[in-house]
Design a protein around this motif. Structure first.
Motif, PDB file in Angstrom:
ATOM      1  N   ASP A 166       6.338   8.757   8.435  1.00 15.29           N
ATOM      2  CA  ASP A 166       7.099   7.638   7.930  1.00 15.29           C
ATOM      3  C   ASP A 166       8.520   8.062   7.467  1.00 15.29           C
ATOM      4  O   ASP A 166       9.359   7.447   8.040  1.00 15.29           O
ATOM      5  CB  ASP A 166       6.391   7.206   6.560  1.00 15.29           C
ATOM      6  CG  ASP A 166       5.311   6.106   6.721  1.00 15.29           C
ATOM      7  OD1 ASP A 166       5.223   5.569   7.747  1.00 15.29           O
ATOM      8  OD2 ASP A 166       4.529   5.719   5.858  1.00 15.29           O
ATOM      9  N   GLU A 168       0.856  -1.376   0.048  1.00 13.12           N
ATOM     10  CA  GLU A 168       0.028  -0.080  -0.025  1.00 13.12           C
ATOM     11  C   GLU A 168       0.932   1.371   0.113  1.00 13.12           C
ATOM     12  O   GLU A 168       0.343   2.311  -0.224  1.00 13.12           O
ATOM     13  CB  GLU A 168      -1.118  -0.009   1.345  1.00 13.12           C
ATOM     14  CG  GLU A 168      -0.427   0.293   2.503  1.00 13.12           C
ATOM     15  CD  GLU A 168       0.172  -1.022   3.253  1.00 13.12           C
ATOM     16  OE1 GLU A 168       0.098  -1.951   2.401  1.00 13.12           O
ATOM     17  OE2 GLU A 168       0.829  -1.076   4.261  1.00 13.12           O
ATOM     18  N   ASP A 173       6.035  -4.961  13.153  1.00 13.62           N
ATOM     19  CA  ASP A 173       5.207  -3.593  12.532  1.00 13.62           C
ATOM     20  C   ASP A 173       3.903  -3.338  13.478  1.00 13.62           C
ATOM     21  O   ASP A 173       4.073  -2.976  14.600  1.00 13.62           O
ATOM     22  CB  ASP A 173       5.050  -3.618  11.148  1.00 13.62           C
ATOM     23  CG  ASP A 173       4.223  -2.456  10.623  1.00 13.62           C
ATOM     24  OD1 ASP A 173       3.482  -2.520   9.627  1.00 13.62           O
ATOM     25  OD2 ASP A 173       4.337  -1.598  11.383  1.00 13.62           O
ATOM     26  N   ARG A 174       2.931  -3.574  13.068  1.00 12.47           N
ATOM     27  CA  ARG A 174       1.799  -3.227  13.683  1.00 12.47           C
ATOM     28  C   ARG A 174       1.445  -4.442  14.510  1.00 12.47           C
ATOM     29  O   ARG A 174       1.738  -5.587  14.532  1.00 12.47           O
ATOM     30  CB  ARG A 174       0.534  -3.352  12.774  1.00 12.47           C
ATOM     31  CG  ARG A 174       0.611  -2.027  11.651  1.00 12.47           C
ATOM     32  CD  ARG A 174      -0.610  -2.054  10.733  1.00 12.47           C
ATOM     33  NE  ARG A 174      -0.344  -1.375   9.642  1.00 12.47           N
ATOM     34  CZ  ARG A 174      -1.052  -1.058   8.566  1.00 12.47           C
ATOM     35  NH1 ARG A 174      -2.015  -1.842   8.344  1.00 12.47           N
ATOM     36  NH2 ARG A 174      -0.777  -0.275   7.420  1.00 12.47           N
TER      37      ARG A 174
HETATM   38  C1  GZL Z   1       3.725   1.746  10.106  1.00 15.46           C
HETATM   39  C2  GZL Z   1       3.022   0.913   9.079  1.00 15.46           C
HETATM   40  C3  GZL Z   1       2.317   1.998   8.291  1.00 15.46           C
HETATM   41  C4  GZL Z   1       2.922   3.135   7.675  1.00 15.46           C
HETATM   42  C5  GZL Z   1       2.182   3.172   6.346  1.00 15.46           C
HETATM   43  O1  GZL Z   1       4.353   0.887  10.929  1.00 15.46           O
HETATM   44  O2  GZL Z   1       2.073  -0.071   9.602  1.00 15.46           O
HETATM   45  O3  GZL Z   1       1.595   1.012   7.159  1.00 15.46           O
HETATM   46  O4  GZL Z   1       3.018   4.194   8.402  1.00 15.46           O
HETATM   47  C6  GZL Z   1       2.057   1.677   5.994  1.00 15.46           C
HETATM   48  O5  GZL Z   1       2.941   3.964   5.277  1.00 15.46           O
HETATM   49  O6  GZL Z   1       1.193   1.495   4.974  1.00 15.46           O
END
Ligand code: GZL
Length: 321
Positions: free
Chosen positions: A255, A44, A122-123
């Motif tokens: 970012d 994305e 990440d998330r």
């Molecule tokens: C952050 C990540 C986010 C970014 C976006 O760690 O999950 O998802 O900020 C990405 O650019 O699409």
């Protein structure tokens, strides 16, 4: 000759069966290669591309891995299906960058029942942390707070009108950045005119910004985009409306990917809070530790910076992404 070979083959297979060919310490198949299923969100944004590159570089054959990669096109149900497929393939470990926080309990329980460790990168997600081995990522709440602190510092007392491009609805990145930003501007006279998801993409950032401009016109003074890509999409809309980004509408994003830093250096963005996508090496080390039975921290947070125009001009030539 063929008969002898086939006899040898049978004997060999029988011998292998006797040894029980158990998984060597540290996980992985008999040849020591660790097979990892990686369920990525999709592609994305520029951040996502940098994160994927970092993960593929770390989970290389040279580093002892076989990577089974899936990008779920930002579709939560497809991502869960990918994890279920990894379980059915009998991978040694699963890594997930969860698109959204909810809906993970069942498939994580299936992975646990199959004795396949899950590591998040990440998330984050809302399931109990007993259902995954470890998480490595960024402090999204702090990222949002730093963006809000910049807005407060530059616009409190001016009754400025602000719009927000939120990330993917239901994602920890969007929820936590919103929470941090809101806490930072609490008590100021800044008016949040509107806040809507642009799903972390340039295209949707542009479309939503077009709607904001149609609705609020040039009363908008500030844009907070929760990632560079939505901010970059918004630039097109702002310019099409005859306004000067970075001047008529000041822009803060999160970012600090290359194109965002270029916009910052050009004066079209005004401030960027970093979100480091280079997590691959940390995640790979976590996978090896978990498979080796080593105790690991449940959460590892990677440090972020924040940049002005002068920083961007200085850093752009050497930025790794
Ligand atoms: C952050 C990540 C986010 C970014 C976006 O760690 O999950 O998802 O900020 C990405 O650019 O699409």
């Amino acid at each position: 000759m063929k008969k002898i070979l086939s006899g040898l083959v049978v004997a060999g297979a029988f011998a292998l069966a006797l040894t029980g060919c158990s998984t060597p310490a540290g996980g992985g198949a008999d040849d020591g290669i660790i097979t990892v299923g990686f369920a990525q969100t999709g592609s994305e944004s520029g951040w996502r591309s940098a994160n994927t590159d970092s993960m593929k570089a770390a989970f290389s054959e040279a580093n002892g891995f076989k990577l089974v990669f899936n990008a779920a096109d930002n579709k939560p149900e497809a991502q869960i299906a990918a994890v279920r497929s990894f379980i059915n393939q009998g991978v040694d470990a699963i890594v997930i960058a969860p698109i959204v926080t909810d809906g993970w309990d069942d498939v994580l329980k299936e992975a646990q029942a199959a004795n396949i460790p899950v590591i998040l990168e990440d998330r984050t997600l809302s399931s109990s942390d007993s259902l995954y081995a470890s998480w490595v990522g960024l402090d999204f709440n702090r990222e949002g707070e730093r963006a809000g602190e910049w807005v407060k510092q530059n616009f409190d007392g001016k009754a400025a009108n602000l719009v927000i491009l939120e990330g993917t609805t239901g994602s920890s990145a969007a929820k936590d950045r919103s929470a941090g930003f809101t806490s930072a501007i609490a008590g100021t006279d800044i008016n949040v005119l509107d806040s809507q998801t642009g799903n972390f993409t340039r295209a949707e950032g542009k479309t939503v910004m077009e709607g904001f401009l149609q609705k609020y016109g040039n009363t908008i003074n500030v844009l907070f985009a929760q990632n560079d890509d939505m901010g970059l999409g918004a630039l097109d809309a702002i310019k099409a409306a005859g306004l000067k980004p970075g001047v008529d509408i000041q822009i803060v994003t999160i970012d600090a990917v290359h194109d965002g830093m270029q916009a910052l250096a050009n004066g079209e963005f005004n401030y960027i809070v970093e979100c480091n996508p280079l997590l691959g090496e940390k995640v790979a080390a976590l996978v090896k530790s978990v498979l080796a039975g080593t105790k690991v921290d449940k959460a590892t947070i990677v440090e972020d910076g924040a940049f002005t125009k002068d920083d961007a001009i200085k850093l752009l030539p050497t930025r790794p992404y």
